[in-house]
Design a protein around this motif. Structure first.
Motif, PDB file in Angstrom:
ATOM      1  N   PHE A  33       0.859  -1.200   0.000  1.00 37.25           N
ATOM      2  CA  PHE A  33       0.000   0.000   0.000  1.00 37.25           C
ATOM      3  C   PHE A  33       0.885   1.236   0.000  1.00 37.25           C
ATOM      4  CE2 PHE A  33       0.668   0.142   4.579  1.00 37.25           C
ATOM      5  CZ  PHE A  33       0.714  -1.201   4.934  1.00 37.25           C
ATOM      6  N   ASP A  34       0.313   2.338  -0.495  1.00 41.16           N
ATOM      7  CA  ASP A  34       1.127   3.535  -0.725  1.00 41.16           C
ATOM      8  C   ASP A  34       1.182   4.448   0.490  1.00 41.16           C
ATOM      9  OD1 ASP A  34       1.511   2.734  -3.418  1.00 41.16           O
ATOM     10  OD2 ASP A  34      -0.498   3.432  -3.867  1.00 41.16           O
ATOM     11  N   GLU A  35       0.092   4.446   1.252  1.00 38.61           N
ATOM     12  CA  GLU A  35       0.026   5.344   2.410  1.00 38.61           C
ATOM     13  C   GLU A  35      -0.680   4.603   3.517  1.00 38.61           C
ATOM     14  OE1 GLU A  35      -1.868   9.320   2.103  1.00 38.61           O
ATOM     15  OE2 GLU A  35      -1.340   9.158  -0.016  1.00 38.61           O
ATOM     16  N   GLY A  36      -0.489   5.072   4.737  1.00 35.83           N
ATOM     17  CA  GLY A  36      -1.229   4.513   5.858  1.00 35.83           C
ATOM     18  C   GLY A  36      -0.445   3.467   6.615  1.00 35.83           C
ATOM     19  N   ARG A  37      -1.132   2.759   7.501  1.00 38.12           N
ATOM     20  CA  ARG A  37      -0.450   1.860   8.418  1.00 38.12           C
ATOM     21  C   ARG A  37      -1.330   0.638   8.656  1.00 38.12           C
ATOM     22  NH1 ARG A  37       2.066   1.967  13.824  1.00 38.12           N
ATOM     23  NH2 ARG A  37       0.076   2.338  14.815  1.00 38.12           N
ATOM     24  N   ILE A  38      -0.717  -0.536   8.659  1.00 42.92           N
ATOM     25  CA  ILE A  38      -1.438  -1.742   9.059  1.00 42.92           C
ATOM     26  C   ILE A  38      -0.609  -2.439  10.123  1.00 42.92           C
ATOM     27  CG2 ILE A  38      -2.336  -3.981   8.330  1.00 42.92           C
ATOM     28  CD1 ILE A  38      -2.958  -2.864   5.626  1.00 42.92           C
ATOM     29  N   VAL A  39      -1.234  -2.769  11.246  1.00 44.40           N
ATOM     30  CA  VAL A  39      -0.549  -3.494  12.318  1.00 44.40           C
ATOM     31  C   VAL A  39      -1.321  -4.785  12.556  1.00 44.40           C
ATOM     32  CG1 VAL A  39       0.277  -3.419  14.696  1.00 44.40           C
ATOM     33  CG2 VAL A  39       0.142  -1.305  13.352  1.00 44.40           C
ATOM     34  N   VAL A  40      -0.626  -5.915  12.463  1.00 40.45           N
ATOM     35  CA  VAL A  40      -1.284  -7.204  12.661  1.00 40.45           C
ATOM     36  C   VAL A  40      -0.679  -7.871  13.888  1.00 40.45           C
ATOM     37  CG1 VAL A  40      -1.764  -9.470  11.667  1.00 40.45           C
ATOM     38  CG2 VAL A  40      -1.720  -7.460  10.193  1.00 40.45           C
ATOM     39  N   ASP A  41      -1.510  -8.131  14.880  1.00 36.27           N
ATOM     40  CA  ASP A  41      -1.072  -8.790  16.112  1.00 36.27           C
ATOM     41  C   ASP A  41       0.148  -8.076  16.716  1.00 36.27           C
ATOM     42  OD1 ASP A  41      -1.303 -10.670  18.099  1.00 36.27           O
ATOM     43  OD2 ASP A  41      -0.011 -12.136  17.096  1.00 36.27           O
ATOM     44  N   GLY A  42       0.093  -6.767  16.685  1.00 35.78           N
ATOM     45  CA  GLY A  42       1.179  -5.979  17.277  1.00 35.78           C
ATOM     46  C   GLY A  42       2.388  -5.775  16.380  1.00 35.78           C
ATOM     47  N   ILE A  43       2.382  -6.382  15.169  1.00 39.39           N
ATOM     48  CA  ILE A  43       3.539  -6.260  14.275  1.00 39.39           C
ATOM     49  C   ILE A  43       3.193  -5.309  13.132  1.00 39.39           C
ATOM     50  CG2 ILE A  43       5.224  -7.516  12.871  1.00 39.39           C
ATOM     51  CD1 ILE A  43       4.208 -10.109  14.270  1.00 39.39           C
ATOM     52  N   PRO A  44       3.868  -4.170  13.021  1.00 38.34           N
ATOM     53  CA  PRO A  44       3.585  -3.289  11.886  1.00 38.34           C
ATOM     54  C   PRO A  44       4.137  -3.886  10.587  1.00 38.34           C
ATOM     55  CG  PRO A  44       5.336  -2.382  13.266  1.00 38.34           C
ATOM     56  CD  PRO A  44       4.882  -3.637  13.932  1.00 38.34           C
TER      57      PRO A  44
END
Lengths: 245, 267
Positions: free
Chosen positions: A58-69
């Motif tokens: 993805f180009d912008e933004g943030r995804i964190v899965v189970d505490g892992i960015p």
């Protein structure tokens, strides 16, 4: 449900050339939740799903899965071992038997012994109802059976989250239910699931939240009964009127 | 991880056709035997004279092909890389190699490369480089390998790209690294796709080794030429040399065909 989301999606944007596929999506998914995403084709629902395990950048933004960015290569691989994915086209490995399909990643990623991996694989084949197909090749299975093997293959990694990308769209009608039954069982066992699917029956039976996406944005989200019968947004109404007859 | 062979789809029709083609191999061998027995002078003399050339041709082919299989894969993976610099360098390599005749490349490595090194040695004042001498066999294998690795990389690349994208995605979604996915998922499938063209490359390489005869390697072609020059007979040496190449290429084709049959896979 705990207060900390297991998937945190924050203002995610994705462009394919001139196409703005995701336009600032925000979504939190909590442990044990089942989310169903619906929407017209091209609405960005598959893209969003594929961003969660970074098959799509993805180009912008943030995804964190189970505490892992999702940023470094090491983190992306760490997330992928915790997130199982089931594809529309099954994507089984055609050169391997059903059993070997389920063994491969267990052996080389989880580093399990052949005995342990085989035990897990056989248990899972029982769970998805086709233990007798262990030594067949994918080509010898029906579409429904292949998709159930694909689910077993993903489950063998002990994922905390399962993503389903239109898991029944490529199936003949009489095979859809056998796959949905496996997914229902998973949902009842408390698996966190994000499902892109237009199977309203499954959504009603299993989902905690249904989400309508259109033009790269989340238009409306509500419990499935509310969203399907009493939507607030005009866009949701017009979409549902085309899907539900 | 052991990867079993899928069940074979063998039929009796296919079996007989294999046998028929082997007959052609035996026919050529029989022809050589008949010529040697019926007319030992000159055919037996030619065969004895060029025999060491056959081994040089086979040895050069085998060593070069082995190196080409490895180097070709490295080049293909580099050309499929996301890193533009890596991709760019190897794309230029392939384009340059494909644009220059093999014979010219072999001449370059044998005649032009050593003086370049020696001149470099003079300007760097390095005695080791000034004394550099080219070994014909080594230079021939080097030239063939560098050339054919470029061709082979294109075969690999086409094979890898013929595998549906979903295979890589499924492997990566299970937590495999890129190289694990290549090693266990993509390449085992791609190899089955590229076996026929790889076999063709082998046979073409075997025939192209005849070009190394111009850079002082005593291969089959050069030995035939030497026999012709010292005995003043132009016809029979080339009949014998042709038949010997034919035996080698026909057997290679049969072996490639056999491997194809046993590794067939249905999707």
């Amino acid at each position: 449900m705990t207060s900390e989301p297991i998937i945190h999606i924050e203002n995610v944007h994705k462009r394919f050339g001139n196409v703005h596929a995701l336009r600032g999506v925000n979504l939190d998914v909590y442990k044990g939740e089942v989310i169903v995403i619906i929407g017209p084709s091209g609405s960005g629902k598959s893209t969003l799903l594929r961003c969660i395990n970074r098959l799509e950048e993805f180009d912008e933004g943030r995804i964190v899965v189970d505490g892992i960015p999702l940023d470094t290569a090491a983190n992306i691989n760490a997330v992928r071992t915790e997130v199982g994915m089931v594809f529309q086209q099954f994507n089984l490995f055609p050169h391997l038997t059903v059993l070997e399909n389920i063994l491969l990643a267990q052996r080389i990623v989880r580093k399990r012994s052949r005995e342990e991996a085989t035990r897990i694989a056989v248990d899972l084949l029982h769970k998805v109802g086709i233990p007798e197909k262990a030594n067949n090749y994918p080509i010898q299975l029906s579409g429904g059976q292949q998709q159930r093997v694909a689910i077993a293959r993903a489950l063998a990694m002990n994922p905390k989250i399962m993503l389903f990308d239109e898991p029944t769209s490529a199936l003949d009608p009489e095979m859809i239910q056998e796959v949905l039954d496996v997914m229902l069982t998973l949902a009842r066992e408390g698996m966190t699931m994000v499902v892109v699917s237009h199977e309203m029956g499954f959504a009603r039976a299993a989902a905690h939240r249904a989400i309508l996406m259109d033009e790269g944005q989340i238009v409306e989200e509500a419990p499935p009964d509310v969203l399907f019968t009493n939507p607030k947004q005009e866009r949701t109404k017009s979409f549902l009127s085309k899907v539900l007859h | 991880m052991q990867i079993a062979n899928p069940p074979q789809a063998s039929s009796t029709a296919r079996k007989t056709s294999i046998d028929q083609w082997w007959l052609l191999v035996f026919a050529v061998i029989a022809l050589i035997v008949i010529l040697v027995i019926a007319q030992p002078d000159p055919y037996r003399r030619i065969l004895v004279f060029v025999e060491d050339g056959v081994w040089v041709t086979l040895r050069t082919t085998m060593i070069s092909f082995f190196l080409v299989l490895i180097l070709g894969l490295v080049v293909a993976l580099a050309r499929l890389s996301k890193l533009w610099l890596l991709r760019g360098i190897f794309t230029i390599y392939v384009e340059i190699i494909r644009g220059i005749p093999v014979l010219v490349q072999l001449l370059f490595w044998y005649f032009a490369f050593p003086p370049i090194i020696q001149n470099l040695g003079t300007s760097l004042n390095s005695q080791a480089l000034i004394n550099y001498k080219a070994d014909p066999n080594f230079m021939a294998i080097l030239g063939l390998t560098i050339c054919y690795a470029a061709y082979m990389s294109e075969v690999y690349r086409a094979g890898i790209q013929s595998i549906p994208k979903g295979q890589m995605e499924a492997a990566r979604s299970l937590g495999m690294t890129y190289f694990q996915a290549m090693r266990y998922v993509i390449l085992p499938q791609a190899i089955r796709v590229i076996l026929p063209p790889v076999g063709n490359e082998f046979i073409t390489l075997l025939k192209d080794t005849s070009l190394i005869s111009v850079v002082a390697v005593s291969d089959l072609t050069r030995r035939g030429r030497e026999f012709m020059a010292s005995n003043f007979i132009p016809i029979q040496p080339w009949i014998m040399v042709s038949l010997l190449y034919l035996v080698m290429t026909l057997i290679s084709a049969r072996v490639v065909h056999y491997i194809e049959q046993t590794t067939k896979i249905e999707r």
